[in-house]
Enzyme design. Structure first.
Site, PDB file in Angstrom:
ATOM      1  N   GLU A   8      -3.289 -10.617   3.716  1.00 42.25           N
ATOM      2  CA  GLU A   8      -2.335  -9.959   4.162  1.00 42.25           C
ATOM      3  C   GLU A   8      -0.830 -10.649   5.368  1.00 42.25           C
ATOM      4  OE1 GLU A   8      -3.901  -7.370   6.548  1.00 42.25           O
ATOM      5  OE2 GLU A   8      -4.953  -7.072   5.237  1.00 42.25           O
ATOM      6  N   GLY A  26     -10.775  -1.257   1.136  1.00 45.61           N
ATOM      7  CA  GLY A  26      -9.282  -0.722   0.465  1.00 45.61           C
ATOM      8  C   GLY A  26     -10.454   0.141  -0.636  1.00 45.61           C
ATOM      9  N   ILE A  42     -12.825   1.467  -1.889  1.00 44.69           N
ATOM     10  CA  ILE A  42     -14.474   1.658  -1.752  1.00 44.69           C
ATOM     11  C   ILE A  42     -14.997   2.283  -0.528  1.00 44.69           C
ATOM     12  CG2 ILE A  42     -17.330   0.555  -0.815  1.00 44.69           C
ATOM     13  CD1 ILE A  42     -16.123  -2.226  -1.674  1.00 44.69           C
ATOM     14  N   GLY A  73      -1.420 -10.350  -3.499  1.00 39.57           N
ATOM     15  CA  GLY A  73      -0.898  -9.292  -3.410  1.00 39.57           C
ATOM     16  C   GLY A  73      -2.418  -9.101  -2.658  1.00 39.57           C
ATOM     17  N   LYS A 108     -12.909  -4.674  10.277  1.00 40.84           N
ATOM     18  CA  LYS A 108     -13.421  -4.057   9.648  1.00 40.84           C
ATOM     19  C   LYS A 108     -15.131  -3.657  10.440  1.00 40.84           C
ATOM     20  CE  LYS A 108     -10.265  -5.228   5.414  1.00 40.84           C
ATOM     21  NZ  LYS A 108     -10.543  -6.006   4.589  1.00 40.84           N
ATOM     22  N   VAL A 160       1.077  -0.922  -0.012  1.00 44.25           N
ATOM     23  CA  VAL A 160      -0.094   0.251  -0.328  1.00 44.25           C
ATOM     24  C   VAL A 160       0.969   1.073   0.210  1.00 44.25           C
ATOM     25  CG1 VAL A 160      -1.894   1.494   0.932  1.00 44.25           C
ATOM     26  CG2 VAL A 160      -1.971  -0.969   1.063  1.00 44.25           C
ATOM     27  N   GLY A 209      -5.129  -4.365  -2.831  1.00 45.09           N
ATOM     28  CA  GLY A 209      -4.138  -4.028  -3.371  1.00 45.09           C
ATOM     29  C   GLY A 209      -3.807  -2.322  -3.482  1.00 45.09           C
TER      30      GLY A 209
HETATM   31  N1  HSE Z   1      -6.514  -8.984   3.201  1.00 44.04           N
HETATM   32  C1  HSE Z   1      -6.906  -7.301   3.163  1.00 44.04           C
HETATM   33  C2  HSE Z   1      -8.584  -8.424   2.299  1.00 44.04           C
HETATM   34  C3  HSE Z   1      -6.989  -6.516   2.352  1.00 44.04           C
HETATM   35  O1  HSE Z   1      -8.147  -9.328   1.710  1.00 44.04           O
HETATM   36  O2  HSE Z   1      -8.851  -7.564   1.471  1.00 44.04           O
HETATM   37  C4  HSE Z   1      -7.012  -5.970   3.393  1.00 44.04           C
HETATM   38  O3  HSE Z   1      -7.924  -5.468   4.977  1.00 44.04           O
END
Ligand code: HSE
Length: 424
Positions: A187, A131, A133, A184, A202, A11, A300
């Site tokens: 985590e 991400g 959104i 990618g 989240k 990131v 991503g």
């Molecule tokens: N590792 C998370 C996912 C992305 O696969 O959505 C970052 O929170």
């Protein structure tokens, strides 16, 4: 606006790239250029070779938090230890902070929100949830006039990628996970993804933002996707469902909020069942706006950087958010009290007389009604799969009956149970 970047991974690299790629456009929207003046990375030589040596690189985030020429600290190192110290140091130095660190905010956010509030300093975290959104801004700005009844999210791209790849017969759980890691989205520690913990971080933050739930991560019900196998996906398909890892924040009839991450069966025609691959989606039910859905890339480098830089533009324009009084407005419903529309239950049973009646007897004693039963014909020798759909009930009641059923001599292995939701 002069940025100090802490963390130059996927990131962090995306933020460097995006600020270069859309430099003039971002400057015009922010009213001034946004420039990274210093950056911290664990491996400076590697970071220099990837992102150029025109930045002032250091291995020590403390230099960034304290630097006179840094206006805003962007924390993208992850984890809950040093990242916490970094944010608190930056806030203590009066610098606005932007972070993508959902684990830190969900698990230790009370302290960080309180410090930012006391200091009158902006704390922005659009990138922490789904991400690219824009769900933090949707809830805190566009839907601010609404009472939110529920949020249903596909908030982990790795899990959605694994489940949808298994659904298409593209490989085993391990193969699909390895592919997600190569692409990618996963985590650094993918057990956070497949264990449901990332999605739970989240939904914990979304519950606070939309409904005023306390940041009490231990009270979020969390179940990952490791238990789902291709047989479950196939039975679900035969019955007209797809399996998705849903993160749900939902008001119940007593003004509590259910917070839960669980592999859930959804009708194949439901819009959330159509979310494919690594994509994320968030469906919000509100009293005035009705149903709204945001869909997009939840992981991503560049997609997550898009959210980070949007927060930087907000700060540059004076629209940064200083956390307010975060006194919780409601309680999180205790896990056993949470209800689901219905439940999918699968077990492997001896193919002999009386098994079905023993299982249904336990369900009857627990007051659980059976909606349907599927058993593939066996030869009387080998154990067979028995799948049931159980009508609406509380998790506590269903899980205690599952425990009892698991103790029956004719039941081999683990009895699996997953909620079914229709959101009708
Ligand atoms: N590792 C998370 C996912 C992305 O696969 O959505 C970052 O929170």
């Amino acid at each position: 606006l002069r940025i100090g970047l802490v963390g130059a991974g996927n990131v962090g690299g995306g933020v460097i790239e995006l600020l270069r790629m859309n430099r003039d456009l971002i400057a015009s929207r922010a009213g001034a250029p946004i420039e990274i003046v210093a950056a911290a990375a664990r491996d400076v030589e590697r970071a220099k070779s990837r992102h150029g040596d025109d930045l002032r690189w250091t291995t020590d985030w403390r230099e960034i938090a304290a630097a006179e020429d840094v206006d805003v600290v962007v924390e993208l190192m992850g984890g809950t230890g040093e990242a916490r110290e970094c944010l608190l140091a930056a806030i203590g130095a009066g610098k606005p902070v932007v972070t993508a660190n959902k684990a830190l905010l969900a698990e230790r956010g009370d302290e960080i929100f309180a410090r930012a509030s006391e200091a009158g300093t902006c704390l922005m975290y659009e990138a922490a949830i789904a991400g690219a959104i824009p769900v933090v801004k949707a809830l805190s700005e566009s839907l601010a006039a609404n009472r939110i009844a529920s949020i249903v999210g596909i908030l982990n791209g790795t899990c959605n990628y694994i489940l949808t790849s298994m659904e298409k017969g593209e490989g085993s759980f391990e193969e699909c996970l390895a592919k997600a890691q190569r692409l990618g989205f996963a985590e650094a520690d993918p057990t956070l993804d497949v264990g449901g913990i990332d999605a739970a971080h989240k939904i914990c933050l979304l519950g606070r933002l939309a409904m005023g739930t306390p940041l009490d991560f231990g009270k979020v019900i969390v179940r990952g996707i490791r238990e789902i196998d291709s047989e479950d996906i196939s039975f679900a398909g035969e019955m007209g469902y797809r399996v998705r890892l849903l993160a749900i924040a939902k008001r119940d009839e007593n003004s509590g909020v259910e917070l839960m991450v669980y592999p859930t069966l959804l009708p194949q025609g439901h819009i959330m069942a159509k979310v494919d691959g690594s994509m994320n989606a968030v469906q919000i039910a509100s009293d005035a706006a009705g149903e709204t859905i945001c869909y997009g890339a939840g992981a991503g480098g560049l997609p997550t950087a898009s959210a980070v830089v949007s927060d930087l533009i907000d700060i540059a324009c004076g629209r940064g958010n200083v956390p307010g009084d975060a006194a919780p407005l409601c309680k999180i419903v205790p896990a056993p009290e949470v209800r689901a529309h219905s439940f999918y239950m699968r077990m492997s049973v001896a193919d002999e007389p009386g098994v079905l009646s023993r299982v249904s007897g336990i369900l009857a004693e627990e007051g659980i009604s059976i909606g349907s039963v599927v058993q593939r014909e066996g030869d009387g020798e080998e154990p067979v799969d028995l799948v049931m759909i159980l009508h609406r009930n509380r998790f506590g009641c269903v899980l205690s009956s599952v425990e009892r059923i698991g103790e029956l001599g004719q039941v081999a292995g683990k009895v699996k149970v997953f909620p079914v939701e229709t959101f009708a």
